[in-house]
Design a protein around this motif. Structure first.
Motif, PDB file in Angstrom:
ATOM      1  N   ASN A   1     -14.557  47.977 -23.321  1.00 49.86           N
ATOM      2  CA  ASN A   1     -14.699  46.835 -23.093  1.00 49.86           C
ATOM      3  C   ASN A   1     -15.698  46.534 -22.871  1.00 49.86           C
ATOM      4  OD1 ASN A   1     -11.724  46.617 -22.447  1.00 49.86           O
ATOM      5  ND2 ASN A   1     -11.799  47.352 -20.343  1.00 49.86           N
ATOM      6  N   SER A   2     -16.786  47.704 -22.516  1.00 51.91           N
ATOM      7  CA  SER A   2     -18.547  47.398 -22.580  1.00 51.91           C
ATOM      8  C   SER A   2     -19.237  46.902 -23.424  1.00 51.91           C
ATOM      9  CB  SER A   2     -19.052  48.636 -21.486  1.00 51.91           C
ATOM     10  OG  SER A   2     -19.470  49.665 -22.288  1.00 51.91           O
ATOM     11  N   ASP A   3     -18.455  46.901 -24.903  1.00 49.33           N
ATOM     12  CA  ASP A   3     -19.213  46.628 -25.978  1.00 49.33           C
ATOM     13  C   ASP A   3     -19.253  45.020 -26.289  1.00 49.33           C
ATOM     14  OD1 ASP A   3     -19.954  49.123 -26.773  1.00 49.33           O
ATOM     15  OD2 ASP A   3     -17.904  49.489 -28.026  1.00 49.33           O
TER      16      ASP A   3
ATOM     17  N   THR B   1     -19.266  42.727 -23.243  1.00 49.14           N
ATOM     18  CA  THR B   1     -19.730  42.307 -21.969  1.00 49.14           C
ATOM     19  C   THR B   1     -21.415  41.383 -21.730  1.00 49.14           C
ATOM     20  OG1 THR B   1     -21.849  44.046 -21.501  1.00 49.14           O
ATOM     21  CG2 THR B   1     -19.327  44.080 -21.033  1.00 49.14           C
TER      22      THR B   1
ATOM     23  N   GLU C   1     -17.353  37.901 -19.517  1.00 49.55           N
ATOM     24  CA  GLU C   1     -16.570  38.889 -18.264  1.00 49.55           C
ATOM     25  C   GLU C   1     -15.973  40.047 -18.696  1.00 49.55           C
ATOM     26  OE1 GLU C   1     -15.797  37.121 -14.983  1.00 49.55           O
ATOM     27  OE2 GLU C   1     -17.976  36.056 -14.389  1.00 49.55           O
ATOM     28  N   THR C   2     -15.479  40.990 -17.581  1.00 51.14           N
ATOM     29  CA  THR C   2     -14.191  42.319 -18.155  1.00 51.14           C
ATOM     30  C   THR C   2     -13.191  42.119 -18.392  1.00 51.14           C
ATOM     31  OG1 THR C   2     -15.627  43.310 -16.862  1.00 51.14           O
ATOM     32  CG2 THR C   2     -14.361  44.590 -17.350  1.00 51.14           C
TER      33      THR C   2
ATOM     34  N   ASN D   1     -18.118  54.987 -22.552  1.00 52.23           N
ATOM     35  CA  ASN D   1     -17.917  53.972 -20.879  1.00 52.23           C
ATOM     36  C   ASN D   1     -18.589  54.968 -19.726  1.00 52.23           C
ATOM     37  OD1 ASN D   1     -16.003  52.289 -19.820  1.00 52.23           O
ATOM     38  ND2 ASN D   1     -15.023  53.677 -19.818  1.00 52.23           N
TER      39      ASN D   1
ATOM     40  N   HIS E   1     -20.846  56.744 -18.562  1.00 51.95           N
ATOM     41  CA  HIS E   1     -22.441  57.127 -18.904  1.00 51.95           C
ATOM     42  C   HIS E   1     -22.776  58.855 -18.906  1.00 51.95           C
ATOM     43  CE1 HIS E   1     -22.926  52.659 -18.451  1.00 51.95           C
ATOM     44  NE2 HIS E   1     -22.106  53.134 -17.983  1.00 51.95           N
TER      45      HIS E   1
END
Length: 201
Positions: free
Chosen positions: A24-26, A28, A32-33, A84, A86
């Protein structure tokens, strides 16, 4: 604006190589999520993406030779999970040996050491396991340095043959050898001595 988000997310996926793993964070920087999650779920229904695990997707890779989609690469999934959360990870055991081509033994579990908690992930017939280690074992080291050190530890001092040393040397670029020599200086004496031989070949 919603359709604009959808198009941007879809375009990023289409422009990426087949086999790419997404989290998902690819996306952002686009939305928004919750918007990302909804769009990725929608895109999986079109076949452009397939869901591997919760929050982890792959752009499927098709083999014209086999005339079927290639299985998801567990190592890439492991890296995506680490990204994802870290975590810093390193393949260990037979996973490290397989990735370097030292062993062809099929492993039932893809094993990694991690500075995160112990976790296990399963899909289809694949299992990835993260085993917690102290941060000093893996922090501040490049991926290749971590991989080489773990592979040597798995083999053990007495089982590192001349053939293995030459094989590993052939896999490393000059830049990688320079980096490994510098980064592995604090590793166990016998491991570092072998790394010096690998980098001298």
């Amino acid at each position: 604006m919603q359709s604009s988000y959808s198009e941007q997310i879809k375009q990023r996926i289409e422009n990426s190589p087949s086999g790419t793993i997404f989290i998902n964070s690819d996306f952002t920087d686009i939305a928004e999520t919750e918007t990302i999650r909804r769009n990725l779920n929608r895109i999986t229904q079109t076949g452009l993406l397939r869901r591997v695990l919760n929050g982890i997707y792959e752009k499927p890779k098709y083999s014209k030779l086999l005339k079927e989609y290639v299985a998801v690469d567990p190592d890439q999934v492991a890296k995506a999970i680490a990204r994802n959360y870290h975590w810093t990870i390193a393949p260990c055991g037979y996973t490290a040996l397989n990735l370097l081509g030292i062993s062809t033994q099929v492993t039932a579990i893809w094993s990694y050491i991690s500075d995160g908690p112990y976790r296990k992930y399963e899909w289809n017939n694949t299992c990835i396991e993260f085993k917690h280690r102290t941060n000093k074992e893996i922090s501040g080291l490049s991926y290749m340095t971590r991989l080489i050190i773990q592979a040597l530890k798995t083999l053990g001092k007495e089982n590192v043959s001349k053939e293995v040393i030459v094989m590993l040397s052939d896999k490393l670029t000059f830049e990688e050898k320079t980096t490994i020599l510098k980064e592995a200086a604090e590793s166990t004496d016998w491991v570092y001595n072998i790394i010096r031989k690998i980098c001298d070949v």
